[in-house]
Scaffold this active site. Structure first.
Site, PDB file in Angstrom:
ATOM      1  N   GLY A  10       0.832  -1.225   0.000  1.00 53.97           N
ATOM      2  CA  GLY A  10       0.000   0.000   0.000  1.00 53.97           C
ATOM      3  C   GLY A  10       0.852   1.255   0.000  1.00 53.97           C
ATOM      4  O   GLY A  10       0.476   2.244   0.645  1.00 53.97           O
ATOM      5  N   PRO A  11       1.994   1.264  -0.738  1.00 54.62           N
ATOM      6  CA  PRO A  11       2.964   2.376  -0.606  1.00 54.62           C
ATOM      7  C   PRO A  11       2.477   3.728  -1.102  1.00 54.62           C
ATOM      8  O   PRO A  11       3.049   4.739  -0.744  1.00 54.62           O
ATOM      9  CB  PRO A  11       4.155   1.907  -1.464  1.00 54.62           C
ATOM     10  CG  PRO A  11       3.535   1.008  -2.487  1.00 54.62           C
ATOM     11  CD  PRO A  11       2.439   0.288  -1.754  1.00 54.62           C
ATOM     12  N   MET A  15      -1.150   6.335   4.582  1.00 52.34           N
ATOM     13  CA  MET A  15      -0.253   5.765   5.593  1.00 52.34           C
ATOM     14  C   MET A  15       0.983   5.157   4.942  1.00 52.34           C
ATOM     15  O   MET A  15       2.103   5.254   5.468  1.00 52.34           O
ATOM     16  CB  MET A  15      -0.988   4.672   6.378  1.00 52.34           C
ATOM     17  CG  MET A  15      -1.853   5.197   7.485  1.00 52.34           C
ATOM     18  SD  MET A  15      -0.887   5.911   8.822  1.00 52.34           S
ATOM     19  CE  MET A  15      -0.384   4.442   9.697  1.00 52.34           C
ATOM     20  N   LYS A  38      -1.245  -1.883  -8.424  1.00 56.52           N
ATOM     21  CA  LYS A  38      -1.208  -1.206  -9.736  1.00 56.52           C
ATOM     22  C   LYS A  38       0.129  -1.448 -10.447  1.00 56.52           C
ATOM     23  O   LYS A  38       0.274  -1.163 -11.627  1.00 56.52           O
ATOM     24  CB  LYS A  38      -1.513   0.269  -9.585  1.00 56.52           C
ATOM     25  CG  LYS A  38      -2.970   0.402  -9.123  1.00 56.52           C
ATOM     26  CD  LYS A  38      -3.575   1.719  -9.407  1.00 56.52           C
ATOM     27  CE  LYS A  38      -5.065   1.636  -9.094  1.00 56.52           C
ATOM     28  NZ  LYS A  38      -5.592   2.885  -8.576  1.00 56.52           N
ATOM     29  N   THR A 101      -3.666  -1.967   8.910  1.00 57.05           N
ATOM     30  CA  THR A 101      -4.974  -2.024   8.245  1.00 57.05           C
ATOM     31  C   THR A 101      -6.044  -2.428   9.260  1.00 57.05           C
ATOM     32  O   THR A 101      -5.848  -3.381  10.018  1.00 57.05           O
ATOM     33  CB  THR A 101      -4.908  -3.050   7.089  1.00 57.05           C
ATOM     34  OG1 THR A 101      -3.793  -2.713   6.273  1.00 57.05           O
ATOM     35  CG2 THR A 101      -6.187  -3.045   6.273  1.00 57.05           C
ATOM     36  N   THR A 102      -7.170  -1.719   9.217  1.00 57.04           N
ATOM     37  CA  THR A 102      -8.246  -2.003  10.176  1.00 57.04           C
ATOM     38  C   THR A 102      -9.433  -2.643   9.453  1.00 57.04           C
ATOM     39  O   THR A 102      -9.468  -2.692   8.223  1.00 57.04           O
ATOM     40  CB  THR A 102      -8.704  -0.700  10.859  1.00 57.04           C
ATOM     41  OG1 THR A 102      -8.957   0.283   9.847  1.00 57.04           O
ATOM     42  CG2 THR A 102      -7.648  -0.190  11.813  1.00 57.04           C
ATOM     43  N   ALA A 126      -2.139  -3.694  14.846  1.00 54.12           N
ATOM     44  CA  ALA A 126      -2.341  -2.534  15.730  1.00 54.12           C
ATOM     45  C   ALA A 126      -3.395  -1.611  15.129  1.00 54.12           C
ATOM     46  O   ALA A 126      -3.123  -0.933  14.148  1.00 54.12           O
ATOM     47  CB  ALA A 126      -1.029  -1.776  15.918  1.00 54.12           C
ATOM     48  N   HIS A 156     -13.390  10.709  11.566  1.00 58.23           N
ATOM     49  CA  HIS A 156     -12.321  10.497  10.586  1.00 58.23           C
ATOM     50  C   HIS A 156     -12.628  11.231   9.279  1.00 58.23           C
ATOM     51  O   HIS A 156     -13.767  11.599   9.026  1.00 58.23           O
ATOM     52  CB  HIS A 156     -12.165   9.003  10.287  1.00 58.23           C
ATOM     53  CG  HIS A 156     -11.427   8.258  11.345  1.00 58.23           C
ATOM     54  ND1 HIS A 156     -12.036   7.785  12.480  1.00 58.23           N
ATOM     55  CD2 HIS A 156     -10.111   7.924  11.452  1.00 58.23           C
ATOM     56  CE1 HIS A 156     -11.130   7.182  13.241  1.00 58.23           C
ATOM     57  NE2 HIS A 156      -9.955   7.255  12.646  1.00 58.23           N
ATOM     58  N   HIS A 157     -11.591  11.322   8.457  1.00 59.00           N
ATOM     59  CA  HIS A 157     -11.718  11.828   7.076  1.00 59.00           C
ATOM     60  C   HIS A 157     -12.741  10.983   6.299  1.00 59.00           C
ATOM     61  O   HIS A 157     -12.984   9.815   6.649  1.00 59.00           O
ATOM     62  CB  HIS A 157     -10.340  11.752   6.403  1.00 59.00           C
ATOM     63  CG  HIS A 157      -9.767  10.362   6.367  1.00 59.00           C
ATOM     64  ND1 HIS A 157      -9.953   9.510   5.308  1.00 59.00           N
ATOM     65  CD2 HIS A 157      -9.067   9.634   7.296  1.00 59.00           C
ATOM     66  CE1 HIS A 157      -9.375   8.346   5.558  1.00 59.00           C
ATOM     67  NE2 HIS A 157      -8.832   8.400   6.773  1.00 59.00           N
ATOM     68  N   LYS A 160     -12.325   7.181   4.520  1.00 62.12           N
ATOM     69  CA  LYS A 160     -12.138   5.948   5.303  1.00 62.12           C
ATOM     70  C   LYS A 160     -13.175   4.908   4.884  1.00 62.12           C
ATOM     71  O   LYS A 160     -14.366   5.211   4.736  1.00 62.12           O
ATOM     72  CB  LYS A 160     -12.266   6.279   6.803  1.00 62.12           C
ATOM     73  CG  LYS A 160     -11.953   5.085   7.683  1.00 62.12           C
ATOM     74  CD  LYS A 160     -11.695   5.506   9.110  1.00 62.12           C
ATOM     75  CE  LYS A 160     -11.455   4.300  10.009  1.00 62.12           C
ATOM     76  NZ  LYS A 160     -10.343   3.437   9.569  1.00 62.12           N
TER      77      LYS A 160
END
Ligand SMILES: NC(=O)C1=CN([C@@H]2O[C@H](COP(=O)(O)OP(=O)(O)OC[C@H]3O[C@@H](n4cnc5c(N)ncnc54)[C@H](OP(=O)(O)O)[C@@H]3O)[C@@H](O)[C@H]2O)C=CC1
Ligand SMILES: O=C(O)C1=N[C@H](C(=O)O)C[C@H](O)C1
Length: 267
Positions: A10-11, A15, A38, A101-102, A126, A156-157, A160
C-alpha cells in the site's frame, strides 16, 4: 547488526507513503520492496522525494513479492479484505506481519493468531499506532471501572472505508474488560431514524463521523450522576503513527505469537 528487511504493502496510500519514508530513512531498516496492485514504478511518483525510491522493486502479486524479497517483516497498510489476505499469506511464507490495516473480523483475528502460533512467528496487528491513542484506550479502560455509562464518538476523514474505526472497536473491547455489563439508554428507547443511536457494542454505543478535513479523532464520553468525563485523542497528521510502526517492526522480530493492539507491547 543486519538491517531489518521490510516490505510495505500500500505504498501510495496516505499511511503507506509515511511508512515508506520511515523505513527508507531509518538506518536499522532496509526497504526491500513494495507491494502495489497497480504495479507501476511510476506510481511511486505520488510519494514525496520519489526519486529516492526509484530502485525499490514494485510487485503486484503478494506471493511473488514474498518469494523474491527475502524480507523479515511485511507491513500492511491497505484495505480490510486485501490486508487480511496479505497477512495470511505473509504468515504462510514465514514473514512477520505488522498490520495497521483495520476492519478485520474477530474470526479473521482468531484464524491469524492460530496461523502465527502454528508457524511460531510474530505478528502485530495494531488498530492505532499513535501512542496517544493507545493511552486514550488504556485510560478509558481504567475509567470504565468507575463509570459504566459510556459512548464512543470516532471522527475520521471521509475517505475511510471501515466503520466503526479499528480504534473505536478496540476501545470498546478494552472498556468491556473493566465495565460492569449494562445496556445503555432508556429500556424503551427507539430510533425514528435507523442508526440514530449508533452501533451497539456490548450495550455501549459507538458513533462514526466522516468529514473532509479530519484525520483521526476520538472522544470517549463517560457519564454519571452530576458529572461527565471526556477522554479525547487527536491525530493531526499521519506521522503521528510512525513511532508505533517503528516499534512494531522492531518488536515483531522478538515475539512468536500474534499481538493485537500496541498496548500489549508498550510498557
Ligand atoms: N493502525 C493505524 O494507526 C492506522 C491505520 N490506518 C488504516 O490503514 C489502512 C490504510 O489507510 P490509508 O493509508 O488512509 O488508506 P489509503 O486508501 O490512502 O491507502 C490504501 C492503499 O492501499 C492500496 N491498495 C489497495 N489494494 C491493494 C493491493 N491489493 N495491494 C497493494 N496495495 C493495495 C490502495 O491503492 P488504490 O487506492 O490505488 O486502490 C491505496 O494506495 C486503513 O485500513 C486504515 O484504517 C490508517 C491510519 C492509521
Ligand atoms: O483510516 C484511518 O485514517 C485510521 N484508521 C485507524 C482506525 O480505523 O482506527 C487508525 C486511525 O484512527 C486512523
Amino acid at each position: 547488526m543486519d538491517k531489518v528487511r521490510v516490505i510495505i504493502a500500500g505504498p501510495r496510500g496516505r499511511m503507506g507513503k509515511e511508512a515508506v519514508k520511515l523505513v527508507f530513512h531509518e538506518e536499522k531498516f532496509e526497504l526491500v520492496s513494495v507491494l502495489d496492485h497497480k504495479h507501476d514504478q511510476k506510481m511511486l511518483h505520488e510519494i514525496d522525494d520519489f526519486q529516492l525510491y526509484e530502485n525499490i522493486p514494485v510487485y503486484s502479486n503478494v506471493e511473488e513479492c514474498l518469494q523474491k524479497s527475502n524480507a523479515d517483516v511485511f507491513v500492511d497498510l491497505t484495505t480490510p479484505e486485501v490486508g487480511y489476505l496479505h497477512t495470511k499469506t505473509a504468515l504462510q511464507y514465514g514473514i512477520r506481519p505488522v498490520v495497521g490495516t483495520t476492519g478485520f473480523t474477530q474470526e479473521q483475528l482468531i484464524e491469524l493468531k492460530q496461523l502465527a502460533e502454528e508457524k511460531n512467528i510474530g505478528c502485530i496487528i495494531a488498530p492505532n499506532f499513535a501512542i496517544g491513542a493507545v493511552l486514550m484506550m488504556k485510560f478509558s479502560q481504567l475509567a470504565a471501572k468507575y463509570f459504566k455509562d459510556v459512548e464512543i464518538i470516532e471522527m475520521h476523514h471521509d475517505q475511510k472505508l471501515d466503520a466503526p474505526s479499528g480504534t473505536a472497536v478496540k476501545t470498546a473491547e478494552m472498556i468491556s474488560l473493566s465495565r460492569e455489563k449494562k445496556q445503555q439508554g432508556h429500556p424503551n428507547e427507539s430510533e425514528s431514524i435507523t442508526g440514530a443511536r449508533g452501533a451497539n457494542f456490548d450495550g455501549m454505543h459507538i458513533h462514526s463521523v466522516r468529514l473532509p478535513g479530519l484525520i483521526a479523532h476520538q472522544q470517549v464520553l463517560f457519564g454519571a450522576d452530576g458529572q461527565s468525563l471526556t477522554i479525547r485523542h487527536d491525530s493531526y497528521n499521519r506521522s503521528s503513527f510512525m513511532s508505533g510502526v517503528k516499534l512494531s517492526i522492531e518488536t515483531v522480530l522478538a515475539i512468536n505469537t500474534l499481538v493485537y493492539g500496541l498496548e500489549n507491547i508498550i510498557d
